[in-house]
Design a protein around this motif. Structure first.
Motif, PDB file in Angstrom:
ATOM      1  N   GLN A   1       1.368  11.063   5.395  1.00 59.63           N
ATOM      2  CA  GLN A   1       2.670  11.176   4.749  1.00 59.63           C
ATOM      3  C   GLN A   1       2.578   9.485   4.183  1.00 59.63           C
TER       4      GLN A   1
ATOM      5  N   LEU B   1       0.425   9.376   0.787  1.00 64.56           N
ATOM      6  CA  LEU B   1       0.703  10.139  -0.002  1.00 64.56           C
ATOM      7  C   LEU B   1       1.918   9.069  -0.429  1.00 64.56           C
ATOM      8  N   GLU B   2       3.117   8.702  -0.045  1.00 64.56           N
ATOM      9  CA  GLU B   2       4.417   8.276  -0.475  1.00 64.56           C
ATOM     10  C   GLU B   2       3.708   7.237  -1.121  1.00 64.56           C
TER      11      GLU B   2
ATOM     12  N   ILE C   1       0.961   6.800  -2.789  1.00 65.72           N
ATOM     13  CA  ILE C   1       0.056   6.634  -3.861  1.00 65.72           C
ATOM     14  C   ILE C   1       0.643   7.098  -4.984  1.00 65.72           C
ATOM     15  N   GLU C   2       1.833   8.365  -4.618  1.00 65.21           N
ATOM     16  CA  GLU C   2       2.498   9.389  -5.577  1.00 65.21           C
ATOM     17  C   GLU C   2       3.998   7.992  -5.743  1.00 65.21           C
TER      18      GLU C   2
ATOM     19  N   SER D   1       2.401   5.269  -6.556  1.00 65.62           N
ATOM     20  CA  SER D   1       2.129   4.925  -7.617  1.00 65.62           C
ATOM     21  C   SER D   1       1.608   5.202  -9.069  1.00 65.62           C
ATOM     22  N   LEU D   2       1.277   6.703  -8.763  1.00 59.93           N
ATOM     23  CA  LEU D   2       1.044   7.944  -9.872  1.00 59.93           C
ATOM     24  C   LEU D   2       2.120   7.195 -11.055  1.00 59.93           C
ATOM     25  N   ASN D   3       4.307   7.456 -10.068  1.00 61.02           N
ATOM     26  CA  ASN D   3       4.370   8.106 -10.960  1.00 61.02           C
ATOM     27  C   ASN D   3       5.433   6.822 -11.558  1.00 61.02           C
TER      28      ASN D   3
END
Length: 144
Positions: free
Chosen positions: A104, A107-108, A110-111, A113-115
């Motif tokens: 988790q 994922l936090e 990576i997400e 970084s994507l945003n």
């Protein structure tokens, strides 16, 4: 293929059983050597697997997918005692909780970084917060 190998569950050969589950025959032999499987034998000494064996193989595969090792699976199969089962499974549950928390957190990151709208992801407020939580430098007050 002989009908006794593909239709009659009471007479599956090691090859037929392995094929049914997408396994190599050496895997079934290993599980047998570990005491996880106990196939019957025909008059020629060849292994024959019945419905209980199919259930056992499926159970082993499900438990392995859950992250349990073969020694743990063997211990579980050797006990019907609820307290003993809990004692065996408690450490596995705790390790799984730890792996879930780590996944988790990954994922936090990576997400985040994507945003991130910044060219340099290390300048994103979310990224800086995560780094600060792990002991890195604190974000400037304006980034929070």
């Amino acid at each position: 293929m002989k009908s006794s190998e593909d239709g009659d569950v009471g007479a599956l050969s090691i090859g037929a059983l392995a094929s049914r589950f997408g396994l190599a025959t050496h895997v079934l032999r290993h599980w047998e050597a570990m005491g996880l499987l106990h196939p019957g034998r025909d008059a020629g000494g060849r292994r024959r697997y019945g419905a209980d064996d199919l259930t056992r193989v499926a159970t082993i595969l499900v438990m392995k997918e859950a992250g349990l090792g073969l020694n743990t699976i063997r211990s579980l199969s050797a006990t019907a005692d609820r307290a003993a089962r809990h004692e065996i499974l408690r450490p596995a549950a705790e390790e799984l909780r730890s792996r879930i928390a780590a996944a988790q957190a990954s994922l936090e990151l990576i997400e985040g970084s994507l945003n991130c709208a910044y060219e340099d992801v290390t300048q994103c407020p979310n990224y800086r917060r995560i780094i600060a939580e792990r002991g890195g430098p604190r974000s400037p007050a304006g980034d929070q």
